[in-house]
Design a protein around this motif. Structure first.
Motif, PDB file in Angstrom:
ATOM      1  N   LYS A 429       0.813  -1.226   0.000  1.00  0.00           N
ATOM      2  CA  LYS A 429       0.000   0.000   0.000  1.00  0.00           C
ATOM      3  C   LYS A 429       0.843   1.271   0.000  1.00  0.00           C
ATOM      4  CE  LYS A 429      -2.052  -1.278   3.827  1.00  0.00           C
ATOM      5  NZ  LYS A 429      -2.960  -1.297   5.011  1.00  0.00           N
ATOM      6  N   TYR A 430       2.176   1.101   0.161  1.00  0.00           N
ATOM      7  CA  TYR A 430       3.027   2.274   0.364  1.00  0.00           C
ATOM      8  C   TYR A 430       4.093   2.389  -0.725  1.00  0.00           C
ATOM      9  CZ  TYR A 430       0.814   1.533   4.851  1.00  0.00           C
ATOM     10  OH  TYR A 430      -0.121   1.331   5.824  1.00  0.00           O
ATOM     11  N   GLU A 431       4.604   3.586  -0.887  1.00  0.00           N
ATOM     12  CA  GLU A 431       5.698   3.819  -1.826  1.00  0.00           C
ATOM     13  C   GLU A 431       6.724   4.738  -1.183  1.00  0.00           C
ATOM     14  OE1 GLU A 431       4.267   5.660  -5.370  1.00  0.00           O
ATOM     15  OE2 GLU A 431       3.238   7.292  -4.324  1.00  0.00           O
ATOM     16  N   VAL A 432       7.950   4.643  -1.689  1.00  0.00           N
ATOM     17  CA  VAL A 432       9.054   5.455  -1.180  1.00  0.00           C
ATOM     18  C   VAL A 432       9.486   6.429  -2.269  1.00  0.00           C
ATOM     19  CG1 VAL A 432      11.392   5.439  -0.236  1.00  0.00           C
ATOM     20  CG2 VAL A 432       9.837   3.540   0.258  1.00  0.00           C
ATOM     21  N   LYS A 433       9.603   7.681  -1.904  1.00  0.00           N
ATOM     22  CA  LYS A 433      10.091   8.694  -2.836  1.00  0.00           C
ATOM     23  C   LYS A 433      11.248   9.449  -2.187  1.00  0.00           C
ATOM     24  CE  LYS A 433       5.679   9.479  -5.209  1.00  0.00           C
ATOM     25  NZ  LYS A 433       4.635  10.473  -5.568  1.00  0.00           N
ATOM     26  N   PRO A 446      18.676  16.117   0.737  1.00  0.00           N
ATOM     27  CA  PRO A 446      17.793  15.019   0.347  1.00  0.00           C
ATOM     28  C   PRO A 446      17.004  14.470   1.532  1.00  0.00           C
ATOM     29  CG  PRO A 446      20.046  14.233   0.511  1.00  0.00           C
ATOM     30  CD  PRO A 446      20.090  15.704   0.820  1.00  0.00           C
ATOM     31  N   TYR A 447      15.828  13.934   1.208  1.00  0.00           N
ATOM     32  CA  TYR A 447      15.060  13.230   2.232  1.00  0.00           C
ATOM     33  C   TYR A 447      14.190  12.164   1.567  1.00  0.00           C
ATOM     34  CZ  TYR A 447      10.988  16.293   1.121  1.00  0.00           C
ATOM     35  OH  TYR A 447       9.951  16.961   0.497  1.00  0.00           O
ATOM     36  N   PHE A 448      13.952  11.092   2.330  1.00  0.00           N
ATOM     37  CA  PHE A 448      13.066  10.026   1.883  1.00  0.00           C
ATOM     38  C   PHE A 448      11.689  10.234   2.502  1.00  0.00           C
ATOM     39  CE2 PHE A 448      17.276   8.011   1.716  1.00  0.00           C
ATOM     40  CZ  PHE A 448      17.254   7.427   0.448  1.00  0.00           C
ATOM     41  N   MET A 449      10.654   9.898   1.723  1.00  0.00           N
ATOM     42  CA  MET A 449       9.286   9.954   2.245  1.00  0.00           C
ATOM     43  C   MET A 449       8.596   8.621   1.967  1.00  0.00           C
ATOM     44  SD  MET A 449       6.191  12.663   1.507  1.00  0.00           S
ATOM     45  CE  MET A 449       5.539  11.916   0.002  1.00  0.00           C
ATOM     46  N   VAL A 450       8.058   8.018   3.023  1.00  0.00           N
ATOM     47  CA  VAL A 450       7.302   6.777   2.903  1.00  0.00           C
ATOM     48  C   VAL A 450       5.844   7.108   3.177  1.00  0.00           C
ATOM     49  CG1 VAL A 450       7.168   4.364   3.594  1.00  0.00           C
ATOM     50  CG2 VAL A 450       9.310   5.621   3.924  1.00  0.00           C
ATOM     51  N   ALA A 451       4.978   6.843   2.194  1.00  0.00           N
ATOM     52  CA  ALA A 451       3.576   7.235   2.332  1.00  0.00           C
ATOM     53  C   ALA A 451       2.691   6.306   1.516  1.00  0.00           C
ATOM     54  CB  ALA A 451       3.388   8.679   1.874  1.00  0.00           C
ATOM     55  N   MET A 475      22.131   8.581   7.902  1.00  0.00           N
ATOM     56  CA  MET A 475      20.787   8.043   8.096  1.00  0.00           C
ATOM     57  C   MET A 475      20.360   7.337   6.810  1.00  0.00           C
ATOM     58  SD  MET A 475      19.786   8.819  11.216  1.00  0.00           S
ATOM     59  CE  MET A 475      21.477   8.374  11.637  1.00  0.00           C
ATOM     60  N   GLU A 476      20.397   5.999   6.834  1.00  0.00           N
ATOM     61  CA  GLU A 476      20.116   5.205   5.649  1.00  0.00           C
ATOM     62  C   GLU A 476      18.748   4.537   5.758  1.00  0.00           C
ATOM     63  OE1 GLU A 476      23.510   2.770   4.300  1.00  0.00           O
ATOM     64  OE2 GLU A 476      24.634   3.664   5.971  1.00  0.00           O
ATOM     65  N   PRO A 477      18.148   4.165   4.619  1.00  0.00           N
ATOM     66  CA  PRO A 477      16.842   3.491   4.653  1.00  0.00           C
ATOM     67  C   PRO A 477      16.868   2.230   5.521  1.00  0.00           C
ATOM     68  CG  PRO A 477      17.388   4.140   2.410  1.00  0.00           C
ATOM     69  CD  PRO A 477      18.617   4.399   3.236  1.00  0.00           C
ATOM     70  N   PHE A 478      15.805   1.997   6.256  1.00  0.00           N
ATOM     71  CA  PHE A 478      15.708   0.812   7.103  1.00  0.00           C
ATOM     72  C   PHE A 478      14.281   0.288   7.046  1.00  0.00           C
ATOM     73  CE2 PHE A 478      14.733   4.508   9.669  1.00  0.00           C
ATOM     74  CZ  PHE A 478      13.632   4.132  10.417  1.00  0.00           C
ATOM     75  N   TYR A 479      14.130  -1.012   7.317  1.00  0.00           N
ATOM     76  CA  TYR A 479      12.792  -1.599   7.291  1.00  0.00           C
ATOM     77  C   TYR A 479      12.000  -1.103   8.485  1.00  0.00           C
ATOM     78  CZ  TYR A 479       8.976  -4.972   7.170  1.00  0.00           C
ATOM     79  OH  TYR A 479       7.732  -5.554   7.118  1.00  0.00           O
ATOM     80  N   THR A 480      10.862  -0.517   8.212  1.00  0.00           N
ATOM     81  CA  THR A 480      10.099   0.182   9.242  1.00  0.00           C
ATOM     82  C   THR A 480       9.057  -0.725   9.887  1.00  0.00           C
ATOM     83  OG1 THR A 480       8.589   0.951   7.511  1.00  0.00           O
ATOM     84  CG2 THR A 480      10.372   2.428   8.134  1.00  0.00           C
TER      85      THR A 480
END
Length: 689
Positions: A429-433, A446-451, A475-480
């Protein structure tokens, strides 16, 4: 009361300019009766309020289920013929240290053999033991130096352990509780840095000495091989290995980023002629691997900041520099990690905040490389390598891909999945941008957005920004997993901001946030916040921020400088009183990052942002949630305590929770972690939905 204040001044020091004006100084008495009375009262009020929120029980239950899951990955540590692992679940609250044969592990046969049960040991000793790791004796790894912390702080005791007999060794090596460590030189000798009594630690509370300690002798009689100054951050010791050769080393930290590197070679101390701000990443085939943090000019040739180089160790110990470039990252890249196998070097390169692996081999006095065809668009991490072969294990994860453990070999392109975490929430249901926001000085952040994929941009989405911004930590991507069940599934948007002060784009990205440049870090956070508002992802009413330790300072500054931007702030194990931070616990070690508040010129820029000093009456601050731990012996709990007391006396409402154990991590057990999760996300949902 006056007598009590004077006593505290004697304990904690009165040389801070306004120490005598600080009426909350008594809260720095960590275990004082009055302090704990204050803590317990606020804890009770916070738990009473937040545990009644409608999502609290569900978040707690789901979080505990995740932490206790038997489907978690048992991450390996290869030592000799075995894989070692530390494991917690509902039946092992404080955890078990265990092992199984490497050959079985690779086949998926997890015939675990428990070596040490921390729950049983805690009951036996009537202590709240927290396992802090073990250092083994090569090559068979039958003996270990085991670190145990009472309550989870950085200070540990070290006891020698026999892995075959599964018991501590009577009359083996033993170190009293201190911020120190020991490493085997051989079966009957360890190199140790610890507190050796009065006058043997630095102002930061770390050892200023390295000694060689022989089995069967008293620690006080150990051979002193190096002594630093009390004003140093500390002296750390250890042993580097290169196949069958071992090298005793110690580092004298002048500041947290400037360290003199020394070897104990042929019974004498040799200072390595390499930059103090460089970092040693191991030894391979007589090449000492060094990462540069600033430009280094040698014989008119400039080796650029961020470059990974190697030097012939034999020659370096003689004072000669034979240098080879391993890799020179570009402006969009940095080196996130370096590991060695028996024959090769594995380099983790971060490019635009996503990971790639490269294998480097040293043959005919030259480095050659190849890229590893590992998963992309996420975070790769080396889990463990095998010193007797070229096999290694690594993990991959991103925000919506569960962590997966792989087995690989540097000599082949073959890799296989060992185990993946289960999907704790429906990520489809979610995507990362990834976006970029322009900071005040024009730098793109830069920033990541999970929504949710169907996110509506009407400015009403509850949005949480997490950031750190210091100490060159990327600060690297991690499984939330816990964020997924507690936040995303409740309609939240999660943002990870790669602000300056971190290491995402190499040493300069960090250095642009040091000392007098600190305001850049805060401005970067505001830029990301304003960009989310401009995109109508959210609005100040629905925007929250979270940060811990240095990140706690970050969000503390944010709500005092820009209170209109945020409606929720989670300020975890924070630094807040920047006038006294260098007097408290390990605070003096961080002056290389923040500056020295006792120097007027440096206090001039620190005082402009120090949250504790910048609280004002009549400001519409958000209702902040502060968390800390009584047993945090790194960042003093007095920071959070004093801030809350001052705000409450000014008439501001706050939430406060101080775990009685857990150290700087904030929690020691899965139950404590689940409770903290439930309190935190219940607060965020209450404030931002």
């Amino acid at each position: 009361m006056r007598k009590y204040s004077l006593l505290l001044l004697a304990i904690f020091g009165a040389n801070s300019v306004n120490a005598q004006e600080d009426k909350y100084l008594w809260l720095e008495d960590v275990d004082g009766e009055k302090s704990l009375e204050f803590v317990n009262k606020l804890n009770d009020a916070t738990v009473e309020k937040l545990s009644k929120e409608k999502d609290y029980k569900l978040i707690y239950d789901k979080s505990l289920e995740i932490y206790n899951s038997s489907d978690k990955i048992a991450y390996p540590s290869i030592q000799g013929n075995y894989v070692y692992n530390f494991w917690k679940d509902k039946n092992h609250e404080r955890g078990i240290w265990r092992r199984c044969l490497l050959s079985d592990y690779k086949k998926g046969k997890y015939n675990w053999e428990t070596l040490l049960d921390i729950d049983e040991l805690s009951k036996k000793d009537n202590k709240k033991w927290v396992f802090k790791g073990a250092s083994g004796l090569r090559p068979n790894y039958t003996k270990f130096l085991v670190g145990l912390s009472n309550g989870g702080g950085d200070a540990v005791i070290i006891k020698e352990f026999d892995a075959d007999k599964k018991q501590f060794i009577q009359n083996g090596f033993y170190m009293e509780e201190a911020k120190g460590w020991a490493s085997y030189v051989d079966e009957n000798t360890v190199v140790i840095s610890t507190s050796f009594g009065e006058g043997t630690t630095t102002d930061s509370g770390y050892s200023r000495m390295a000694k060689l300690w022989k089995r069967g002798t008293l620690l006080k009689d150990a051979q002193l091989i190096y002594k630093g100054k009390q004003s140093d951050v500390g002296v750390w010791s250890g042993v580097f290995h290169d196949e069958n050769k071992s090298y005793v080393y110690f580092s004298r930290a002048l500041t947290i980023f400037s360290t003199q590197k020394l070897f104990w070679h042929n019974n004498k101390v040799i200072a390595l002629d390499i930059p103090d701000d460089s970092q040693i990443n191991g030894i391979l085939k007589n090449q000492i691997i060094v990462q540069l943090k600033s430009d280094w000019i040698v014989n008119t040739k400039t080796y650029k900041s961020g470059t990974l180089i190697s030097l012939n160790l034999t020659e370096l110990l003689k004072g000669n520099k034979q240098i080879q470039v391993v890799i020179e990252p570009d402006e969009f890249s940095s080196i996130a990690g370096v590991s060695t196998t028996k024959n090769d070097l594995i380099v983790n390169v971060l490019t635009n905040v996503t990971s790639q692996f490269f294998i480097y081999s040293f043959n005919n006095q030259k480095w050659s490389s190849k890229k590893v065809d590992a998963p992309n668009l996420g975070t790769l991490s080396i889990v463990t390598t095998d010193e007797s072969s070229d096999e290694y294990f690594f993990s991959f994860q991103n925000f919506i891909t569960p962590s997966t453990l792989y087995a690989a070999n540097t000599k082949t392109s073959e890799m296989k999945v060992v185990k993946s975490l289960p999907a704790f929430f429906d990520a489809s249901k979610y995507e990362v941008k990834q976006f970029k926001a322009k900071s005040k000085d024009g730098t793109w952040i830069p920033y990541f957005m999970v929504a949710a994929k169907d996110l509506k941009t009407e400015g009403k989405n509850p949005t949480l920004i997490y950031a750190y911004g210091g100490f060159e930590a990327s600060m690297e991507p991690f499984y939330t997993s816990s964020y997924g069940v507690a936040w995303l599934e409740n309609g939240g948007v999660f943002v990870l901001a790669n602000i300056r002060g971190g290491g995402e784009f190499g040493p300069k990205w960090h250095q642009d946030g040091l000392k007098e440049k600190r305001q850049n870090v805060f401005n970067d956070l505001y830029a990301v916040s304003e960009d989310l508002i401009a995109k109508k992802v959210t609005s100040p009413k629905h925007l929250g921020i979270m940060g811990g330790s240095n990140g706690g300072l970050l969000v503390g500054v944010a709500f005092t400088q820009r209170p209109e931007l945020y409606n929720a702030v989670v300020c975890e194990v924070p630094l807040l009183d920047m006038q006294r931070y260098n007097k408290l616990l390990a605070g003096a070690s961080w002056m290389g990052e923040y500056g020295n508040p006792d120097i007027p010129e440096e206090w001039d820029y620190i005082k402009k942002y120090s949250p504790y000093q910048n609280l004002k009456q009549g400001v519409n601050y958000p209702e902040v949630f502060f968390t800390t731990s009584t047993r945090d012996d790194r960042v003093h709990p007095g920071h959070a305590r004093k801030m809350v007391a001052k705000m409450n006396d000014m008439g501001y409402k706050t939430f406060y929770y101080e775990n009685t154990e857990g150290g700087h991590a904030g929690a020691s057990t899965n139950d404590q972690s689940a409770k903290l999760n439930a309190l935190t996300f219940s607060y965020l949902l209450m404030k931002l939905k």
